[in-house]
Design a protein around this motif. Structure first.
Motif, PDB file in Angstrom:
ATOM      1  N   UNK A 161       3.687 -34.875 -13.971  1.00 34.04           N
ATOM      2  CA  UNK A 161       4.001 -33.913 -12.914  1.00 34.04           C
ATOM      3  C   UNK A 161       4.934 -34.553 -11.895  1.00 34.04           C
ATOM      4  N   UNK A 162       4.564 -35.781 -11.472  1.00 34.52           N
ATOM      5  CA  UNK A 162       5.352 -36.454 -10.437  1.00 34.52           C
ATOM      6  C   UNK A 162       6.797 -36.645 -10.890  1.00 34.52           C
ATOM      7  N   UNK A 163       6.945 -37.030 -12.162  1.00 38.75           N
ATOM      8  CA  UNK A 163       8.300 -37.320 -12.623  1.00 38.75           C
ATOM      9  C   UNK A 163       9.054 -36.073 -13.067  1.00 38.75           C
ATOM     10  N   UNK A 164       8.416 -34.895 -12.971  1.00 39.12           N
ATOM     11  CA  UNK A 164       9.094 -33.668 -13.381  1.00 39.12           C
ATOM     12  C   UNK A 164       9.841 -33.024 -12.234  1.00 39.12           C
ATOM     13  N   UNK A 165       9.440 -33.335 -11.001  1.00 39.27           N
ATOM     14  CA  UNK A 165      10.042 -32.666  -9.854  1.00 39.27           C
ATOM     15  C   UNK A 165       9.445 -31.289  -9.607  1.00 39.27           C
ATOM     16  N   UNK A 166       8.353 -30.943 -10.300  1.00 34.79           N
ATOM     17  CA  UNK A 166       7.696 -29.649 -10.080  1.00 34.79           C
ATOM     18  C   UNK A 166       7.205 -29.567  -8.637  1.00 34.79           C
ATOM     19  N   UNK A 176      17.327 -14.989 -24.483  1.00 30.72           N
ATOM     20  CA  UNK A 176      16.867 -16.385 -24.561  1.00 30.72           C
ATOM     21  C   UNK A 176      17.552 -17.183 -23.451  1.00 30.72           C
ATOM     22  N   UNK A 177      16.933 -18.274 -23.030  1.00 27.80           N
ATOM     23  CA  UNK A 177      17.598 -19.096 -22.019  1.00 27.80           C
ATOM     24  C   UNK A 177      17.250 -20.561 -22.194  1.00 27.80           C
ATOM     25  N   UNK A 178      18.102 -21.384 -21.597  1.00 31.16           N
ATOM     26  CA  UNK A 178      17.892 -22.824 -21.609  1.00 31.16           C
ATOM     27  C   UNK A 178      17.729 -23.272 -20.167  1.00 31.16           C
ATOM     28  N   UNK A 179      16.695 -24.019 -19.910  1.00 29.80           N
ATOM     29  CA  UNK A 179      16.468 -24.521 -18.558  1.00 29.80           C
ATOM     30  C   UNK A 179      16.648 -26.025 -18.546  1.00 29.80           C
ATOM     31  N   UNK A 180      17.208 -26.547 -17.472  1.00 25.17           N
ATOM     32  CA  UNK A 180      17.381 -27.988 -17.352  1.00 25.17           C
ATOM     33  C   UNK A 180      17.048 -28.398 -15.922  1.00 25.17           C
ATOM     34  N   UNK A 181      16.085 -29.290 -15.788  1.00 24.46           N
ATOM     35  CA  UNK A 181      15.732 -29.833 -14.470  1.00 24.46           C
ATOM     36  C   UNK A 181      16.008 -31.331 -14.500  1.00 24.46           C
ATOM     37  N   UNK A 182      16.566 -31.854 -13.444  1.00 26.14           N
ATOM     38  CA  UNK A 182      16.807 -33.299 -13.369  1.00 26.14           C
ATOM     39  C   UNK A 182      16.269 -33.831 -12.048  1.00 26.14           C
ATOM     40  N   UNK A 183      15.514 -34.914 -12.136  1.00 27.91           N
ATOM     41  CA  UNK A 183      14.991 -35.541 -10.926  1.00 27.91           C
ATOM     42  C   UNK A 183      15.496 -36.975 -10.869  1.00 27.91           C
ATOM     43  N   UNK A 184      16.039 -37.338  -9.716  1.00 28.44           N
ATOM     44  CA  UNK A 184      16.468 -38.701  -9.484  1.00 28.44           C
ATOM     45  C   UNK A 184      15.680 -39.190  -8.281  1.00 28.44           C
ATOM     46  N   UNK A 185      14.958 -40.299  -8.459  1.00 24.93           N
ATOM     47  CA  UNK A 185      14.147 -40.780  -7.346  1.00 24.93           C
ATOM     48  C   UNK A 185      14.437 -42.254  -7.116  1.00 24.93           C
ATOM     49  N   UNK A 186      14.371 -42.622  -5.874  1.00 16.38           N
ATOM     50  CA  UNK A 186      14.637 -44.011  -5.516  1.00 16.38           C
ATOM     51  C   UNK A 186      13.539 -44.468  -4.590  1.00 16.38           C
ATOM     52  N   UNK A 187      12.849 -45.555  -5.000  1.00 12.38           N
ATOM     53  CA  UNK A 187      11.795 -46.105  -4.160  1.00 12.38           C
ATOM     54  C   UNK A 187      12.393 -47.171  -3.275  1.00 12.38           C
ATOM     55  N   UNK A 188      12.492 -46.905  -1.997  1.00 17.67           N
ATOM     56  CA  UNK A 188      13.052 -47.904  -1.087  1.00 17.67           C
ATOM     57  C   UNK A 188      12.166 -49.129  -1.051  1.00 17.67           C
ATOM     58  N   UNK A 189      10.862 -48.890  -0.905  1.00 16.83           N
ATOM     59  CA  UNK A 189       9.899 -49.983  -0.929  1.00 16.83           C
ATOM     60  C   UNK A 189       8.578 -49.393  -1.372  1.00 16.83           C
ATOM     61  N   UNK A 190       7.486 -50.083  -1.113  1.00 20.44           N
ATOM     62  CA  UNK A 190       6.202 -49.581  -1.573  1.00 20.44           C
ATOM     63  C   UNK A 190       5.829 -48.274  -0.893  1.00 20.44           C
ATOM     64  N   UNK A 191       6.451 -47.991   0.229  1.00 14.44           N
ATOM     65  CA  UNK A 191       5.965 -46.870   1.037  1.00 14.44           C
ATOM     66  C   UNK A 191       6.817 -45.619   0.910  1.00 14.44           C
ATOM     67  N   UNK A 192       8.113 -45.796   0.758  1.00 11.17           N
ATOM     68  CA  UNK A 192       8.987 -44.637   0.880  1.00 11.17           C
ATOM     69  C   UNK A 192       9.750 -44.374  -0.415  1.00 11.17           C
ATOM     70  N   UNK A 193       9.755 -43.099  -0.795  1.00  9.20           N
ATOM     71  CA  UNK A 193      10.428 -42.694  -2.020  1.00  9.20           C
ATOM     72  C   UNK A 193      11.319 -41.502  -1.700  1.00  9.20           C
ATOM     73  N   UNK A 194      12.567 -41.556  -2.159  1.00 14.86           N
ATOM     74  CA  UNK A 194      13.487 -40.447  -1.956  1.00 14.86           C
ATOM     75  C   UNK A 194      13.702 -39.735  -3.288  1.00 14.86           C
ATOM     76  N   UNK A 195      13.689 -38.420  -3.258  1.00  6.65           N
ATOM     77  CA  UNK A 195      13.872 -37.634  -4.474  1.00  6.65           C
ATOM     78  C   UNK A 195      15.020 -36.650  -4.304  1.00  6.65           C
ATOM     79  N   UNK A 196      15.784 -36.489  -5.365  1.00  8.31           N
ATOM     80  CA  UNK A 196      16.780 -35.435  -5.395  1.00  8.31           C
ATOM     81  C   UNK A 196      16.554 -34.688  -6.704  1.00  8.31           C
ATOM     82  N   UNK A 197      16.272 -33.395  -6.614  1.00 11.41           N
ATOM     83  CA  UNK A 197      15.898 -32.649  -7.810  1.00 11.41           C
ATOM     84  C   UNK A 197      16.764 -31.407  -7.953  1.00 11.41           C
TER      85      UNK A 197
END
Lengths: 640, 193
Positions: A71-76, A585-606
Motif C-alpha cells: 500500500x505504502x509503495x503504491x501511492x494509494x 477498456x482502459x489502461x491505468x498507470x500510477x507512478x510514485x517517486x519517494x525520497x527519504x531525506x533521513x529516518x524521519x522525513x519522506x517526500x513523495x511525488x505521485x
C-alpha cells in the motif's frame, strides 16, 4: 564517448546493491535498513519472508494479501484505491466518492455479494446489503494488511460472503508507537492530512490516537469534460488500545468517529456521520487451543439532503473457540448474534415500509480440519447455520481438500454453498408515481444462492517467487430480477428471484521478490458470465441488471528501492470493456517517486491515472457517466 | 567500496563478462545477475542497524570518552555473527564528533576503550564479570540470549512474531551512568529486576 562513460557510472553506482542481490535470503541493503526509523526497524520481518505466505500456501481458498508495504509503495490515498492492489477484485470508481467493488462479477454501486470487515467489524447497510465506501476510511499507514478472499467465504465468515470477503486488519498499537504525520496536496487530492500518536500507558498497555481529513476534487462529465461538482470531504478520528494482559491474553479496544460530506450527484452534499466501538478478547491456553470473544456497536447516520435519511444502529457479539482434537483434527466452532435497528425518514414518493425495522441475525458454525495424511492431505468440512429476519434458517456448508505434494506446492479443491439474504430494498421498498400509486412495490424476495466449485494451485518454484492459480465454476439461483406488475399498466414492479445461471473464470497471481530491492506482484483475472431468466420470470432486464463486469483484468505492481534513499513504485492496470452499459477498456498507470531525506522525513511525488487525460470506469444506473482525470499529488511524511 | 569490488574481479580475470553483466544489470535495474556473496542472516543485519541506532538514543557520560573526538567503539565479544555488515553499517558515521568504529574482542581483558559491547552467545558463563566491567566503564551491554537482561545485561534482542523487539534493564543502564532516550524506552519492554 559519453555514452560508455554514463554506462560505466551507472554500473559503478549500481554495483553495491547488485552485490547483495543473490544473497541466500534476499539480504537487505545497508542503507535500506539505516534509513528506517526505530519503529519501522522493529516491524521488519526477519525470519524467512515466506512465513506469512507459507500460511497462505496452505490455505484452501483463493486468498490474496495486500501488505502495508504494498500500500505504502503504491501511492494509494484511500481504502478503495488500496483495494485496487488485489488482482482478484474488480474496483471501479464511479464518481469522486462512489465505487463499484466486487469479486468474481456482479459489480455494481449497490454490489451485495461481498462481505467487508474492518478489524472484525462488518461494514454494510441492510438497506441494500452493500457498502457505503465513502465512510470506510483509515489512515493507510495504520493498516497492517488487507486479506481478500475471492469465492464463498465459507463457514468462518458471515452472510453476504457469496463472492468474496475483504478483511482489513489494522496494526496493533504496539506497532504504531511515536508520532506519524502526513500532509498531501495535489490536483485531485486537494488536501490530505493525518496525525497519529502512539504511546504506552503501562507495561504491555499501548495506545494510539489519530485524526485524518481530506478533500477530493470533482470528476468531469463524459464526454464533454465539464466539472461535476461532486467533490468530497471527510474528517475522522479514533483511538485504539491494546493490552497484552498475560502471555496468553490480548485485549483490544478501538473506537472511531467520522463526519463525511460526499456529493455524488453534485447538487447538494450528503451528510454522513458515524461512530463505532469494538472490544475483543483473545485467550490462548496453549498453542492447541484458543478462544476469542468480540463485541461491537456501530452507529451510522446519513442525510441525503432531499428529506430522506437513514439511521442504523448495529450491535454484534460473537465468540469462537479453536482446539486440537486428537492428533489429526483441528476444530473451530462459534456463534454470533447481530441486532440492527434500521430507521429511515421516508419521502412522500420514495419509501421503505415500515420506515423502521428491527433486523436480527443469529448464526452458529462448526468446522473440522482433518489431516487425512499428515503434512500431505487435509480435508476441511464446515457448516454455518444462520437465522435471519426474512428467510429464517439458511445453511451454508462447505468441503475443502488440500493436497501438499511438496513443501513448495499446494493443490486445493472446494465445494461450497453460500447465500445472500434479502436486504430491505428487496422486500420493503416502494416508489410511487403518485400517492397510493406505486411504480415499485415490496415483495416476497427470497435469499439468493450460489453453489461454487473451486480448484486451485499454489506453487513456490524458487525462493522469492510464488504463483497462484484459482479457477471457479459458480452456479447461481434466485438472483434478483425486476418483475413487471399485472396488465395493462405493468405496475407495480416488484423484485423477484427470477435469474439463474453460472459464471466461470480464473485468477492467476504472482509475487516475485527479485532481490533485496525489487519486488513485483500482479495478476490476471478472467471472468465469463452466463445468466438467464427463469421460466416463471419476466425480468425486465433479461438478467443483466445486477452486474457489469470486465472479462479480462490485469494488474502489475513494481516496487523498487533505489540508491540514494529513493523508492520508485509503478502500477499498471488493464481493465477490459464492460458490456452493459458499455464502458471502454482502459489502461491505468500510477507512478510514485519517494525520497527519504533521513529516518524521519519522506517526500513523495505521485501521479495517478497517467495514461489518458481522463477515462470512464463505471456507469451507474443513472446512466450519467463521469470521468476520472489524470492527477498528481505531493506528500510529506514524518515519523518521529 | 565499489571500486574495491571491481578490483577483485580484475584479479580473478572475470572482468569482461562481469562488468558487462553488471552494466547490463544496472541498465535494466536487474540485480539478479550479480555475483553471489556470503551475507549474515537478515536477523543480524537488523540487529546491526539497531546497534548503530543505539549510538543515537543512548547518552554516555563525558568520562566514557578519553577525548571529545575519541571514537565510539562498538565491540563484539566472542564469535561475530554480523560479518561485514556491522562495519558497513557504521562506516563513515559520526555521533557528536565521535567516529563510529567496530572492534572484535576474544576476552574481556582485551577491551580498553568501548561504549557498546555486543556479548555473543558463547560468553554466557562470564556474564557476571562482563556486567561488572560494563558498570564501571560505562559500557552499554547488548545481547540476544534468554535471560540476558534479567541477569543484568542492559539491552536484549528477542524475537516476536518474526520481528525483533528489545528489552531494557533500566537498573543496569542507570548503574552504568547511561541515559536512554524516551523514544527508545517507549518502543522497548522494560525489565523489572
Amino acid at each position: 564517448m559519453i555514452a560508455p562513460c554514463i554506462l560505466l557510472i551507472a554500473g559503478v553506482t549500481l554495483l553495491p546493491r547488485c552485490a547483495y542481490a543473490q544473497a541466500p535470503d534476499n539480504a537487505f541493503r545497508v542503507d535500506t535498513l539505516k534509513r528506517l526509523s526505530l519503529e519501522e526497524l522493529m516491524n521488519v520481518e526477519v525470519t524467512s519472508v515466506s512465513k506469512r505466505p507459507e500460511k497462505l500456501k496452505a490455505a484452501a481458498s483463493a486468498i490474496q494479501v495486500i501488505t502495508q508495504e504494498d500500500i505504502r509503495q503504491s501511492g494509494a490515498t484511500s481504502v478503495p484505491e488500496a483495494l485496487r492492489l488485489a488482482p482478484n477484485l474488480q474496483v471501479a470508481q464511479v464518481n469522486a466518492s462512489q465505487w463499484a467493488i466486487s469479486a468474481r462479477g456482479f459489480s455494481n454501486v449497490l454490489a451485495n455479494k461481498l462481505l467487508v470487515l474492518i478489524d472484525g467489524r462488518v461494514v454494510y447497510t441492510p438497506m441494500y446489503a452493500g457498502v457505503f465506501w465513502d465512510v470506510q476510511n483509515l489512515v493507510l499507514e495504520d493498516i497492517d494488511r488487507i486479506e481478500v478472499i475471492s469465492g464463498p467465504g465459507g463457514t468462518l465468515w458471515g452472510a453476504n460472503a457469496v463472492n468474496g470477503v475483504i478483511n482489513i486488519i489494522t496494526k496493533n498499537s504496539k506497532d504504531t508507537q511515536g508520532l506519524f504525520a502526513e500532509a498531501a496536496v495535489g490536483s485531485k487530492l486537494r488536501g490530505l492530512g493525518s496525525l497519529r500518536y502512539g504511546g504506552k500507558l503501562a507495561k504491555n498497555l499501548t495506545y494510539r490516537v489519530y485524526g485524518t481529513a481530506f478533500k477530493r476534487g470533482s470528476t468531469i462529465y463524459h464526454p464533454d469534460s465539464v466539472e461535476t461538482q461532486d467533490d468530497w470531504t471527510i474528517a475522522q478520528g479514533g483511538v485504539r488500545l491494546d493490552w497484552a494482559a498475560t502471555e496468553g491474553d490480548a485485549v483490544t479496544f478501538q473506537t472511531n468517529l467520522y463526519n463525511d460530506r460526499p456529493n455524488p450527484d453534485g447538487n447538494n452534499p450528503i451528510v454522513a456521520r458515524g461512530t463505532n466501538a469494538l472490544a475483543r478478547w483473545a485467550h490462548s491456553t496453549s498453542d492447541k487451543s484458543n478462544l476469542q470473544l468480540q463485541a461491537y456497536v456501530d452507529h451510522t447516520w446519513r442525510d441525503f439532503r432531499n428529506g430522506f435519511t437513514e439511521k442504523l444502529n448495529t450491535y454484534d457479539v460473537e465468540g469462537q473457540h479453536r482446539f486440537r482434537l486428537g492428533q489429526r483434527q483441528e476444530v473451530i466452532y462459534g456463534l454470533g448474534f447481530r441486532y440492527m435497528d434500521h430507521d429511515v425518514n421516508n419521502l412522500e414518493l420514495f419509501a421503505f415500509e415500515p420506515a423502521r425495522k428491527s433486523l436480527y441475525l443469529f448464526n452458529v458454525f462448526l468446522q473440522d480440519e482433518i489431516a487425512l495424511v499428515p503434512e500431505r492431505l487435509r480435508l476441511t468440512l464446515g457448516i454455518k447455520i444462520e437465522h435471519n429476519a426474512y428467510t429464517a434458517f439458511q445453511y451454508q456448508p462447505n468441503a475443502r481438500l488440500n493436497w501438499t505434494p511438496a513443501p513448495t506446492q499446494t493443490v486445493w479443491a472446494a465445494v461450497s454453498r453460500a447465500v445472500r439474504n434479502p436486504a430491505r430494498i428487496d422486500r420493503e421498498f416502494f416508489l410511487y408515481l403518485a400517492p397510493q400509486l406505486p411504480f415499485i412495490a415490496g415483495s416476497n424476495f427470497q435469499s439468493e444462492e450460489v453453489l461454487a466449485y473451486e480448484l486451485g494451485w499454489r506453487i513456490q518454484p524458487q525462493e522469492g517467487l510464488s504463483v497462484s492459480l484459482a479457477t471457479f465454476y459458480n452456479v447461481y439461483d434466485n438472483i434478483r430480477s425486476v418483475e413487471p406488475g399485472p396488465a395493462p399498466l405493468g405496475i407495480p414492479i416488484t423484485f423477484g428471484n427470477g435469474v439463474k445461471g453460472h459464471t466461470h473464470g480464473a485468477e492467476l497471481s504472482a509475487t516475485y521478490q527479485l532481490n533485496g530491492w525489487w519486488r513485483l506482484r500482479g495478476g490476471y483475472t478472467y471472468l465469463e458470465k452466463n445468466l438467464k431468466v427463469k421460466e416463471n420470470s419476466a425480468d425486465a432486464n433479461q438478467g443483466s441488471a445486477e452486474s457489469n463486469d470486465p472479462s479480462h483484468q490485469v494488474l502489475l505492481q513494481s516496487m523498487m528501492k533505489l540508491p540514494a534513499r529513493i523508492e520508485l513504485g509503478t502500477i499498471f492496470r488493464y481493465v477490459g470493456e464492460l458490456p452493459k452499459p458499455k464502458v471502454s477498456e482502459y489502461v491505468g498507470l500510477d507512478i510514485r517517486l519517494a525520497w527519504k531525506l533521513d529516518q524521519r522525513i519522506e517526500l513523495n511525488l505521485v501521479g495517478q491515472n497517467l495514461v489518458k487525460s481522463s477515462h470512464t470506469e463505471f456507469i451507474p444506473s443513472s446512466l450519467v457517466a463521469k470521468d476520472i482525470e489524470r492527477s498528481v499529488y505531493a506528500k510529506v511524511v514524518c515519523r518521529f | 567500496m565499489s571500486f574495491l569490488r571491481i578490483g577483485k574481479y580484475l584479479k580473478t580475470g572475470r572482468l569482461k563478462i562481469n562488468t558487462w553483466l553488471i552494466l547490463f544489470a544496472g541498465l535494466l535495474s536487474f540485480g539478479a545477475l550479480a555475483p553471489p556473496q556470503v551475507e549474515p542472516s537478515k536477523e543480524y543485519q537488523v540487529k546491526a542497524v539497531f546497534l548503530y541506532n543505539f549510538t543515537q538514543f543512548i547518552e554516555w557520560p563525558p568520562e566514557a570518552f578519553a577525548q571529545p573526538d575519541a571514537p565510539l567503539v562498538i565491540g563484539i565479544l566472542g564469535p561475530d555473527p554480523f560479518g561485514k555488515y556491522l562495519d558497513e553499517t557504521v562506516q563513515g558515521e559520526k555521533i557528536n564528533g565521535h567516529p563510529l568504529v567496530v572492534q572484535r574482542f576474544h576476552t574481556l581483558g582485551e577491551i580498553t576503550h568501548c561504549q557498546i559491547l555486543f556479548v555473543s552467545t558463547d560468553e554466557k558463563n562470564r556474564w557476571k564479570q562482563i556486567f561488572e566491567f560494563a558498570k564501571t566503564k560505562h559500557v552499554l551491554t547488548v545481547g540476544d540470549v534468554a535471560n540476558f537482561s534479567k541477569q543484568g545485561g542492559m539491552i536484549r534482542f528477542f524475537p516476536e512474531e518474526n520481528k525483533i523487539r528489545i528489552r531494557i534493564n533500566l537498573t543496569s543502564v542507570k548503574a552504568a551512568d547511561l541515559k536512554v532516550s524516551s523514544k527508545l524506552l517507549r518502543l522497548a519492554e522494560i525489565v523489572e529486576p
